[in-house]
Design a protein around this motif. Structure first.
Motif, PDB file in Angstrom:
ATOM      1  N   PHE A 161       3.372  -0.033  -5.624  1.00  0.00           N
ATOM      2  CA  PHE A 161       2.493   0.554  -4.609  1.00  0.00           C
ATOM      3  C   PHE A 161       1.058   0.651  -5.109  1.00  0.00           C
ATOM      4  CE2 PHE A 161       6.692   2.117  -3.377  1.00  0.00           C
ATOM      5  CZ  PHE A 161       6.687   1.814  -2.024  1.00  0.00           C
ATOM      6  N   ILE A 162       0.138   0.177  -4.270  1.00  0.00           N
ATOM      7  CA  ILE A 162      -1.294   0.319  -4.529  1.00  0.00           C
ATOM      8  C   ILE A 162      -1.761   1.633  -3.891  1.00  0.00           C
ATOM      9  CG2 ILE A 162      -3.560  -0.768  -4.278  1.00  0.00           C
ATOM     10  CD1 ILE A 162      -1.977  -3.303  -3.305  1.00  0.00           C
ATOM     11  N   ASP A 163      -2.404   2.482  -4.643  1.00  0.00           N
ATOM     12  CA  ASP A 163      -2.948   3.721  -4.073  1.00  0.00           C
ATOM     13  C   ASP A 163      -4.065   3.381  -3.091  1.00  0.00           C
ATOM     14  OD1 ASP A 163      -1.281   5.441  -5.442  1.00  0.00           O
ATOM     15  OD2 ASP A 163      -2.623   5.611  -7.163  1.00  0.00           O
ATOM     16  N   GLU A 164      -3.960   3.938  -1.889  1.00  0.00           N
ATOM     17  CA  GLU A 164      -4.964   3.720  -0.857  1.00  0.00           C
ATOM     18  C   GLU A 164      -5.119   5.001  -0.045  1.00  0.00           C
ATOM     19  OE1 GLU A 164      -5.989   0.806   2.964  1.00  0.00           O
ATOM     20  OE2 GLU A 164      -3.963   0.833   2.147  1.00  0.00           O
ATOM     21  N   PRO A 165      -6.369   5.462   0.199  1.00  0.00           N
ATOM     22  CA  PRO A 165      -6.560   6.741   0.909  1.00  0.00           C
ATOM     23  C   PRO A 165      -6.125   6.724   2.366  1.00  0.00           C
ATOM     24  CG  PRO A 165      -8.665   5.660   0.505  1.00  0.00           C
ATOM     25  CD  PRO A 165      -7.637   4.908  -0.277  1.00  0.00           C
ATOM     26  N   GLY A 166      -6.265   5.561   3.052  1.00  0.00           N
ATOM     27  CA  GLY A 166      -5.833   5.472   4.443  1.00  0.00           C
ATOM     28  C   GLY A 166      -6.961   5.634   5.442  1.00  0.00           C
ATOM     29  N   TYR A 167      -6.607   5.568   6.734  1.00  0.00           N
ATOM     30  CA  TYR A 167      -7.579   5.584   7.817  1.00  0.00           C
ATOM     31  C   TYR A 167      -6.852   5.989   9.095  1.00  0.00           C
ATOM     32  CZ  TYR A 167      -5.316   1.026   7.653  1.00  0.00           C
ATOM     33  OH  TYR A 167      -4.384   0.034   7.556  1.00  0.00           O
ATOM     34  N   LYS A 168      -7.627   6.302  10.132  1.00  0.00           N
ATOM     35  CA  LYS A 168      -7.042   6.777  11.388  1.00  0.00           C
ATOM     36  C   LYS A 168      -7.069   5.737  12.504  1.00  0.00           C
ATOM     37  CE  LYS A 168      -8.166  11.625  10.443  1.00  0.00           C
ATOM     38  NZ  LYS A 168      -8.951  12.816  10.882  1.00  0.00           N
ATOM     39  N   LYS A 169      -7.975   4.755  12.390  1.00  0.00           N
ATOM     40  CA  LYS A 169      -8.116   3.747  13.440  1.00  0.00           C
ATOM     41  C   LYS A 169      -7.974   2.355  12.845  1.00  0.00           C
ATOM     42  CE  LYS A 169     -11.274   6.542  16.271  1.00  0.00           C
ATOM     43  NZ  LYS A 169     -12.634   6.588  16.881  1.00  0.00           N
ATOM     44  N   ASN A 170      -7.532   1.418  13.689  1.00  0.00           N
ATOM     45  CA  ASN A 170      -7.358   0.048  13.210  1.00  0.00           C
ATOM     46  C   ASN A 170      -8.675  -0.610  12.822  1.00  0.00           C
ATOM     47  OD1 ASN A 170      -4.619   0.186  13.499  1.00  0.00           O
ATOM     48  ND2 ASN A 170      -4.508  -1.098  15.316  1.00  0.00           N
ATOM     49  N   ILE A 171      -9.731  -0.279  13.521  1.00  0.00           N
ATOM     50  CA  ILE A 171     -11.033  -0.859  13.210  1.00  0.00           C
ATOM     51  C   ILE A 171     -12.083   0.246  13.168  1.00  0.00           C
ATOM     52  CG2 ILE A 171     -12.826  -2.485  13.928  1.00  0.00           C
ATOM     53  CD1 ILE A 171     -10.710  -4.155  15.260  1.00  0.00           C
ATOM     54  N   ASP A 172     -12.471   0.613  11.966  1.00  0.00           N
ATOM     55  CA  ASP A 172     -13.581   1.540  11.765  1.00  0.00           C
ATOM     56  C   ASP A 172     -14.029   1.460  10.307  1.00  0.00           C
ATOM     57  OD1 ASP A 172     -11.628   2.909  10.374  1.00  0.00           O
ATOM     58  OD2 ASP A 172     -11.756   4.755  11.544  1.00  0.00           O
ATOM     59  N   SER A 199       0.812  -1.217   0.000  1.00  0.00           N
ATOM     60  CA  SER A 199       0.000   0.000   0.000  1.00  0.00           C
ATOM     61  C   SER A 199       0.845   1.268   0.000  1.00  0.00           C
ATOM     62  CB  SER A 199      -0.905  -0.003   1.238  1.00  0.00           C
ATOM     63  OG  SER A 199      -1.642   1.192   1.324  1.00  0.00           O
ATOM     64  N   SER A 200       0.288   2.309  -0.583  1.00  0.00           N
ATOM     65  CA  SER A 200       0.904   3.635  -0.483  1.00  0.00           C
ATOM     66  C   SER A 200       0.766   4.177   0.937  1.00  0.00           C
ATOM     67  CB  SER A 200       0.224   4.608  -1.458  1.00  0.00           C
ATOM     68  OG  SER A 200      -1.142   4.803  -1.087  1.00  0.00           O
ATOM     69  N   PHE A 201      -0.137   3.581   1.721  1.00  0.00           N
ATOM     70  CA  PHE A 201      -0.434   4.023   3.088  1.00  0.00           C
ATOM     71  C   PHE A 201       0.296   3.130   4.085  1.00  0.00           C
ATOM     72  CE2 PHE A 201      -3.274   3.740   6.859  1.00  0.00           C
ATOM     73  CZ  PHE A 201      -3.251   5.074   7.244  1.00  0.00           C
ATOM     74  N   GLN A 202       1.005   3.750   5.022  1.00  0.00           N
ATOM     75  CA  GLN A 202       1.751   2.994   6.024  1.00  0.00           C
ATOM     76  C   GLN A 202       0.853   2.767   7.239  1.00  0.00           C
ATOM     77  OE1 GLN A 202       3.393   2.409   8.861  1.00  0.00           O
ATOM     78  NE2 GLN A 202       5.118   1.178   8.186  1.00  0.00           N
ATOM     79  N   HIS A 203       0.491   1.506   7.446  1.00  0.00           N
ATOM     80  CA  HIS A 203      -0.514   1.159   8.457  1.00  0.00           C
ATOM     81  C   HIS A 203      -0.122   1.608   9.857  1.00  0.00           C
ATOM     82  CE1 HIS A 203      -3.278  -1.270  10.849  1.00  0.00           C
ATOM     83  NE2 HIS A 203      -2.244  -1.807  11.460  1.00  0.00           N
ATOM     84  N   TRP A 204       1.126   1.393  10.262  1.00  0.00           N
ATOM     85  CA  TRP A 204       1.523   1.685  11.646  1.00  0.00           C
ATOM     86  C   TRP A 204       1.682   3.179  11.889  1.00  0.00           C
ATOM     87  CZ3 TRP A 204       3.057  -2.568   8.908  1.00  0.00           C
ATOM     88  CH2 TRP A 204       2.696  -3.795   9.475  1.00  0.00           C
ATOM     89  N   ALA A 205       2.186   3.896  10.914  1.00  0.00           N
ATOM     90  CA  ALA A 205       2.350   5.352  11.058  1.00  0.00           C
ATOM     91  C   ALA A 205       1.049   6.094  10.799  1.00  0.00           C
ATOM     92  CB  ALA A 205       3.432   5.854  10.103  1.00  0.00           C
ATOM     93  N   LYS A 206       0.087   5.414  10.159  1.00  0.00           N
ATOM     94  CA  LYS A 206      -1.195   6.012   9.777  1.00  0.00           C
ATOM     95  C   LYS A 206      -0.983   7.256   8.907  1.00  0.00           C
ATOM     96  CE  LYS A 206      -3.890   3.135  12.099  1.00  0.00           C
ATOM     97  NZ  LYS A 206      -2.882   2.113  12.466  1.00  0.00           N
ATOM     98  N   LYS A 207      -0.110   7.128   7.924  1.00  0.00           N
ATOM     99  CA  LYS A 207       0.110   8.227   6.977  1.00  0.00           C
ATOM    100  C   LYS A 207       0.628   7.663   5.655  1.00  0.00           C
ATOM    101  CE  LYS A 207       4.854   9.327   8.437  1.00  0.00           C
ATOM    102  NZ  LYS A 207       5.741  10.376   9.006  1.00  0.00           N
ATOM    103  N   GLN A 208       0.540   8.496   4.616  1.00  0.00           N
ATOM    104  CA  GLN A 208       1.015   8.086   3.306  1.00  0.00           C
ATOM    105  C   GLN A 208       2.540   7.979   3.297  1.00  0.00           C
ATOM    106  OE1 GLN A 208      -0.816   7.177   0.605  1.00  0.00           O
ATOM    107  NE2 GLN A 208      -2.693   7.461   1.821  1.00  0.00           N
ATOM    108  N   ARG A 209       3.026   6.996   2.581  1.00  0.00           N
ATOM    109  CA  ARG A 209       4.466   6.809   2.456  1.00  0.00           C
ATOM    110  C   ARG A 209       5.067   7.866   1.519  1.00  0.00           C
ATOM    111  NH1 ARG A 209       3.595   0.432   2.547  1.00  0.00           N
ATOM    112  NH2 ARG A 209       5.059  -0.107   4.201  1.00  0.00           N
TER     113      ARG A 209
END
Length: 405
Positions: free
Chosen positions: A67-78, A41-51
């Motif tokens: 890299f797959i374009d992904e908008p991202g998220y702020k919480k692990n489950i939502d 992903s273009s989004f870094q899961h642990w940092a919660k921000k775009q790479r």
């Protein structure tokens, strides 16, 4: 040269936080002579921000990264995360249609919809597809959102996608026997399968200990009970804090509880600890090499889960065992509880019982020989079953079998 795609939404690249399973696998298969694309992903899961993709492309890797374009998220489950993965799945499908001439696709599940996009592409183009099952969705999500009827409706698309992925597998790797067998729950398939624990590289762990052990300060009379990992809903840090309070009040001020890591409940639990008397220290996130030194300097390690947690044999187990320390396990997984008992490296107890945890800590605190024997057994299991340069040969063997077919 055979071309393999490894698809994962969660991987640690250079100088990032996160898990290294798929980074190691990409390097491992490259060394075996495959041409490997790591698709992430273009989004870094642990940092919660775009790479910073431009920066990453300037770095050196022995494999190719897409890299797959992904908008991202702020919480692990939502719901935002579910939407984000749905968009990533669509973008992965488009990426593969443009250039997906692989001899095999190896894909992490979850996320279920991302894995489904890869599995369906593989089916359309007659490419072997291997699912790496390292968690169960939606089962794990019910830990956070468990409302009768509503949760079933909300999570039904995740369950549907998971079953579709499982039906399209050519082979299965699970990070535990339970996860390995999940794709066969609704029907038997005559396809290769194996269990390969997430594990670690013992050489890297040991080097981290050697480099950082002198920086981890510990007084000679201190006795450390340590947890390392996520501070979230599934993990029973609260009971560790209450047990520490009980120990301090009952005349054991030399027993310290160390919590390494971060997560959504960290601040709340820090407040709880500060309102009580126990010796609890939240270390926060520590780089892997320093975490290794903390584990090595500890006296007991706690694999701490709440009763309902669906996890089986999680990432941290390899590092706990590598440290060569006795383990107290509250994880309810029958598979792991059996392993703790049969391999002799720890003690199983029921979760969410502070007094029971405190008394088990005291049992080990007072028995130096038992701690030593359990620690020796832990290290032996780490060397035999969790050291990636050896254990990941099972994955390479399964891949070779499928490509030859």
């Amino acid at each position: 040269m055979k071309r393999i795609a490894i698809v994962t939404m969660g991987v640690k690249l250079n100088n990032e936080n996160g898990y290294t399973r798929f980074r190691f696998l990409a390097e491992f298969l490259t060394d075996k002579g495959y041409k490997v694309d790591l698709i992430t992903s273009s989004f870094q899961h642990w940092a919660k921000k775009q790479r910073d993709i431009k920066k990453i492309k300037r770095e050196r890797y022995p494999f190719n990264i897409r890299f797959i374009d992904e908008p991202g998220y702020k919480k692990n489950i939502d719901l935002q995360r579910i939407r984000s993965h749905r968009i990533a799945a669509k973008n992965l499908k488009e990426m593969l249609e443009k250039d997906g001439s692989y001899d095999l696709i190896y894909c992490e599940i979850p996320p279920n919809d991302v894995a489904l996009a890869a599995a369906e592409y593989a089916q359309r183009h007659s490419i072997p597809f291997v699912a790496d099952v390292n968690d169960l969705w939606p089962e794990a999500m019910r830990m956070v959102i468990d409302v009768p009827v509503i949760s079933s409706i909300l999570f039904s698309p995740l369950l549907r996608d998971a079953e579709k992925v499982y039906s399209l597998c050519s082979g299965v790797i699970g990070t535990s026997d339970e996860y390995r067998d999940r794709p066969f729950q609704r029907g038997k398939k005559n396809i290769p399968k194996d269990t390969v624990y997430v594990g670690n590289e013992l050489g890297v762990f040991d080097a981290g200990v050697e480099e950082n052990i002198s920086d981890v300060e510990k007084e000679s009379e201190e006795f450390w009970v340590t947890y390392a990992g996520t501070i979230g809903t599934s993990y029973d840090i609260r009971t560790m804090i209450l047990a520490s309070d009980y120990l301090k009040k009952n005349g054991y001020p030399q027993i310290y509880t160390k919590i390494l890591g971060g997560g959504p409940l960290k601040e709340e639990l820090e407040e709880l600890a500060s309102s009580l008397q126990g010796n609890v220290e939240f270390i926060g996130y520590a780089p892997y090499e320093k975490m290794a030194a903390y584990l090595k300097k500890s006296d007991i390690l706690v694999n701490s889960f709440v009763k309902k947690a669906p996890q089986s044999i999680v990432t941290k187990i390899g590092d706990y065992l590598a440290a060569g320390k006795p383990m107290i396990n509250t994880c309810s997984s029958p598979e792991f509880r059996k392993k703790v008992e049969s391999d002799g490296f720890g003690i199983n107890i029921e979760a969410e019982d502070p007094i029971l945890l405190a008394n088990t800590i005291l049992e080990l605190y007072k028995d130096v020989k038992k701690r030593r024997v359990m620690g020796e057994k832990a290290r032996k299991i780490a060397e035999e079953q969790f050291d990636r340069p050896h254990s990941y040969n099972k994955i390479a063997d399964l891949i070779e079998q499928l490509i030859k077919e």
